[in-house]
Design a protein around this motif. Structure first.
Motif, short mmCIF file in Angstrom:
data_model
loop_
_atom_site.label_atom_id
_atom_site.label_comp_id
_atom_site.label_asym_id
_atom_site.label_seq_id
_atom_site.Cartn_x
_atom_site.Cartn_y
_atom_site.Cartn_z
N UNK A 16 -6.47 3.65 0.24
CA UNK A 16 -5.95 4.63 -0.72
C UNK A 16 -5.17 5.75 -0.04
N UNK A 17 -5.44 6.00 1.24
CA UNK A 17 -4.76 7.07 1.97
C UNK A 17 -3.44 6.63 2.60
N UNK A 18 -3.13 5.32 2.55
CA UNK A 18 -1.85 4.86 3.08
C UNK A 18 -0.70 5.45 2.26
N UNK A 19 0.44 5.63 2.90
CA UNK A 19 1.64 6.10 2.21
C UNK A 19 1.89 5.23 0.98
N UNK A 20 2.32 5.84 -0.11
CA UNK A 20 2.49 5.11 -1.38
C UNK A 20 3.44 3.92 -1.25
N UNK A 21 4.53 4.08 -0.49
CA UNK A 21 5.47 2.96 -0.31
C UNK A 21 4.78 1.78 0.36
N UNK A 22 3.94 2.07 1.33
CA UNK A 22 3.19 1.01 2.04
C UNK A 22 2.20 0.35 1.08
N UNK A 23 1.43 1.17 0.37
CA UNK A 23 0.43 0.63 -0.57
C UNK A 23 1.06 -0.29 -1.60
N UNK A 24 2.17 0.16 -2.19
CA UNK A 24 2.83 -0.64 -3.23
C UNK A 24 3.41 -1.93 -2.65
N UNK A 25 4.01 -1.86 -1.47
CA UNK A 25 4.59 -3.06 -0.85
C UNK A 25 3.50 -4.06 -0.48
N UNK A 26 2.39 -3.57 0.06
CA UNK A 26 1.29 -4.47 0.42
C UNK A 26 0.69 -5.09 -0.84
N UNK A 27 0.52 -4.32 -1.90
CA UNK A 27 -0.02 -4.87 -3.16
C UNK A 27 0.91 -5.94 -3.72
N UNK A 28 2.20 -5.69 -3.66
CA UNK A 28 3.18 -6.67 -4.14
C UNK A 28 3.15 -7.94 -3.29
N UNK A 29 3.08 -7.78 -1.97
CA UNK A 29 2.99 -8.93 -1.06
C UNK A 29 1.71 -9.73 -1.35
N UNK A 30 0.60 -9.03 -1.50
CA UNK A 30 -0.68 -9.71 -1.77
C UNK A 30 -0.62 -10.47 -3.09
N UNK A 31 -0.01 -9.88 -4.11
CA UNK A 31 0.14 -10.56 -5.40
C UNK A 31 1.00 -11.81 -5.26
N UNK A 32 2.13 -11.67 -4.56
CA UNK A 32 3.06 -12.80 -4.40
C UNK A 32 2.43 -13.96 -3.64
N UNK A 33 1.47 -13.66 -2.76
CA UNK A 33 0.84 -14.71 -1.95
C UNK A 33 -0.59 -15.01 -2.39
N UNK A 34 -0.94 -14.53 -3.58
CA UNK A 34 -2.24 -14.81 -4.20
C UNK A 34 -3.42 -14.43 -3.28
N UNK A 35 -3.32 -13.26 -2.67
CA UNK A 35 -4.36 -12.79 -1.75
C UNK A 35 -5.40 -11.92 -2.44
N UNK A 36 -5.16 -11.60 -3.71
CA UNK A 36 -6.09 -10.75 -4.44
C UNK A 36 -5.87 -9.29 -4.11
N UNK A 37 -6.82 -8.47 -4.53
CA UNK A 37 -6.75 -7.02 -4.30
C UNK A 37 -7.30 -6.72 -2.90
#
Length: 160
Positions: A16-37
């Motif tokens: 939660x403390x990661x920079x917002x751009x990083x958090x959003x990009x990682x969440x998008x990457x995880x979604x695209x690769x079906x890695x979950x939350x």
């Protein structure tokens, strides 16, 4: 050829403390690769700010030997089984990589890199057919060492 040096600072943090751009990009990457939350599964996270070190200019007409180095921000989330890294440049370029921890190796840079505190992560990254390395930027802080120790422990456990 001289290797570009950077001044880096690293902090261990929560997802939660990661920079917002990083958090959003990682969440998008995880979604695209079906890695979950993966943020909710995070075992350790870190964020590194990298800035090109001042280069001494020699000669009146110093040659430009390649692209201008940029400031970057790199964030990492490691779970018990996956690592996802994201780098954002100052001009907005975003790149993410992910790997199962069981397929990840860590290697220290050679002496040619000088007193480098970063490490190479070697893996067949998700979506790749061949293994390659990524220089994970880390600063000289104790928190960087703590991050690496925890990451190595997670890799060992993922192999068991």
């Amino acid at each position: 050829m001289k290797i570009q040096t950077y001044t880096r600072t690293t902090k261990v943090c929560t997802a939660d403390d990661l920079d917002e751009r990083i958090r959003l990009a990682i969440a998008s990457y995880a979604d695209a690769h079906l890695l979950g939350d993966i943020s909710s599964q995070a075992q350790i996270c870190c964020e590194t700010h990298s800035a090109p070190a001042e280069q001494k200019k020699s000669g009146l007409f110093r040659k430009n030997n390649g692209p201008t180095p940029r400031r970057t921000l790199t964030g990492v989330i490691a779970t018990k089984r996956i690592i996802v890294l994201c780098t954002v440049t100052e001009d907005g370029y975003v790149a993410c990589l992910g790997s199962p921890l069981a397929g990840l190796d860590i290697e220290r840079p050679s002496a040619a890199y000088g007193n480098e505190t970063s490490v190479f992560l070697i893996s067949r990254w998700i979506g790749s057919t061949e293994a390659s390395s990524y220089l994970l930027p880390l600063g000289p802080e104790e928190s960087s060492k703590d991050f690496l120790i925890t990451l190595q422990d997670l890799i060992i456990r993922a192999h068991q």
